[in-house]
Design a protein around this motif. Structure first.
Motif, short mmCIF file in Angstrom:
data_model
loop_
_atom_site.label_atom_id
_atom_site.label_comp_id
_atom_site.label_asym_id
_atom_site.label_seq_id
_atom_site.Cartn_x
_atom_site.Cartn_y
_atom_site.Cartn_z
N ALA A 5 0.82 -1.21 0.00
CA ALA A 5 0.00 0.00 0.00
C ALA A 5 0.85 1.26 0.00
O ALA A 5 0.48 2.27 -0.61
N HIS A 6 2.00 1.22 0.68
CA HIS A 6 2.87 2.41 0.78
C HIS A 6 4.33 2.00 0.78
O HIS A 6 4.68 0.90 1.23
N PHE A 7 5.17 2.92 0.32
CA PHE A 7 6.62 2.75 0.34
C PHE A 7 7.26 4.00 0.94
O PHE A 7 6.85 5.12 0.64
N VAL A 8 8.29 3.79 1.77
CA VAL A 8 9.10 4.89 2.30
C VAL A 8 10.55 4.59 1.94
O VAL A 8 11.07 3.52 2.30
N GLY A 9 11.21 5.49 1.22
CA GLY A 9 12.59 5.25 0.80
C GLY A 9 13.51 6.39 1.18
O GLY A 9 13.12 7.56 1.10
N SER A 10 14.72 6.03 1.60
CA SER A 10 15.74 7.01 1.96
C SER A 10 17.03 6.67 1.25
O SER A 10 17.53 5.55 1.36
N SER A 11 17.58 7.63 0.50
CA SER A 11 18.85 7.46 -0.19
C SER A 11 18.83 6.18 -1.04
O SER A 11 18.03 6.09 -1.97
N ALA A 12 19.67 5.19 -0.76
CA ALA A 12 19.65 3.96 -1.53
C ALA A 12 18.24 3.37 -1.59
O ALA A 12 17.79 2.89 -2.63
N GLY A 13 17.56 3.41 -0.46
CA GLY A 13 16.20 2.88 -0.40
C GLY A 13 15.22 3.63 -1.27
O GLY A 13 14.20 3.06 -1.70
N SER A 14 15.50 4.90 -1.55
CA SER A 14 14.59 5.66 -2.39
C SER A 14 14.61 5.15 -3.83
O SER A 14 13.59 5.20 -4.53
N ILE A 15 15.75 4.65 -4.28
CA ILE A 15 15.85 4.10 -5.63
C ILE A 15 14.98 2.86 -5.74
O ILE A 15 14.21 2.69 -6.69
N VAL A 16 15.08 1.97 -4.77
CA VAL A 16 14.31 0.73 -4.80
C VAL A 16 12.83 1.01 -4.60
O VAL A 16 11.97 0.42 -5.27
N ALA A 17 12.50 1.92 -3.68
CA ALA A 17 11.10 2.26 -3.44
C ALA A 17 10.45 2.84 -4.69
O ALA A 17 9.32 2.49 -5.04
N ALA A 18 11.17 3.73 -5.39
CA ALA A 18 10.64 4.31 -6.61
C ALA A 18 10.46 3.26 -7.69
O ALA A 18 9.48 3.29 -8.46
N THR A 19 11.38 2.29 -7.76
CA THR A 19 11.27 1.21 -8.73
C THR A 19 10.01 0.39 -8.49
O THR A 19 9.25 0.09 -9.42
N LEU A 20 9.76 0.05 -7.23
CA LEU A 20 8.58 -0.73 -6.89
C LEU A 20 7.30 0.06 -7.16
O LEU A 20 6.32 -0.48 -7.69
#
Length: 298
Positions: free
Chosen positions: A45-60
């Motif tokens: 339902a939701h994604f939270v991404g920070s730095s490296a995690g923002s790349i993966v969250a945006a991909t998903l």
């Protein structure tokens, strides 16, 4: 200790900082879980991404499998300094965050206090201005076609005020996803700050290694947080442990359930202490994939 089992999708998937190898670990773990189960993290339902995690969250959020983020990750790695300087990238960001968080860490929301913002802003002003461009990363994200649709949150820090901004959340400044991810990956003193709406932003990891407390989760929500830096070098490991513990308490106080995943022994060994070492990406992907499969299959 047995590995945590992941047999159901969370309501909110939180993906933390971790440089090139942290990003690879995130992709590997998620891909491993999916390969050994019928879970599809794209449907959270939701994604939270920070730095490296923002790349993966945006991909998903773009509807792509975790492995589809490899091109964006390569662009980020190629923009970083030579390998003998790489370890300092994340150490610098962690040091800025610790400077603000340490004096008030016993508070459940250490980074959110006005004093924390002021100290963080002063540390950011004292850091040298970054000069390296992240344009290649931005182009690869634009081509993915992801848009903010209410599901995605990307963390960054306002360079002047030291305030955290969660792009994509209600009331946040307007930005494209690629702008937000660029800002979240802009390590202070290394990469150029990213200007959005007339203000400059830098790496979301300056505020927190996960920004877990920003998860849009209330009573009954299930939150899964992946923390690549929980087994990193000492400074970053300490920052991660302190911040994640405080932010977990904050979410639980709101009635949410929080599950946390960190690199297992094999993944931690593959990652080592230089989290921007692109030469170890395949090794980390293999170890993380195996970790993910073990968590899905038991």
């Amino acid at each position: 200790m047995p590995a945590m089992q992941i047999t159901s999708l969370p309501d909110v998937l939180v993906l933390g900082v971790g440089g090139t190898l942290g990003e690879a670990w995130l992709r590997g773990v998620l891909s491993g879980v999916e390969s050994a189960s019928d879970l599809d993290f794209r449907t959270c339902a939701h994604f939270v991404g920070s730095s490296a995690g923002s790349i993966v969250a945006a991909t998903l959020a773009a509807g792509r499998r975790p492995r589809a983020g490899d091109r964006a990750a390569r662009e980020w790695a190629e923009a970083a300094p030579a390998s003998d300087q790489d370890k300092g990238l994340l150490a610098r960001a962690a040091g800025l965050g610790m400077a603000a968080a340490t004096p008030i860490a016993p508070l459940a929301m250490a980074g959110a206090a006005p004093a924390g913002r002021a100290v963080r802003a002063a540390a950011l002003r004292a850091a040298p201005r970054g000069t390296r461009s992240l344009g290649g990363l931005g182009r690869s994200l634009d081509e993915a076609g992801v848009r903010f649709d209410g599901r995605l949150r990307i963390s960054a820090v306002d360079l002047r005020s030291g305030r955290r901004v969660m792009f994509g959340s209600p009331g946040a400044p307007k930005a494209s996803v690629s702008q937000a991810v660029l800002a979240s990956c802009a390590v202070p003193g290394v990469f150029e700050p990213v200007e959005i709406g007339g203000r400059e932003y830098v790496d979301g990891g300056v505020w927190s290694p996960t920004n877990l407390d920003a998860a849009p989760a209330g009573r009954g929500a299930d939150v899964l947080c992946l923390v690549p830096t929980a087994t990193a070098f000492r400074l970053l490991r300490a920052f991660s442990t302190t911040a994640v513990a405080a932010e977990t308490l904050a979410l639980r106080a709101r009635g949410a359930t929080v599950r946390t995943v960190v690199p297992d022994a094999a993944s931690a060994a593959a990652m080592g202490t230089n989290l921007m070492d692109s030469g170890r990406v395949e090794q980390v992907l293999d170890a993380a994939f195996a970790q993910g499969r073990s968590m899905a299959s038991g």
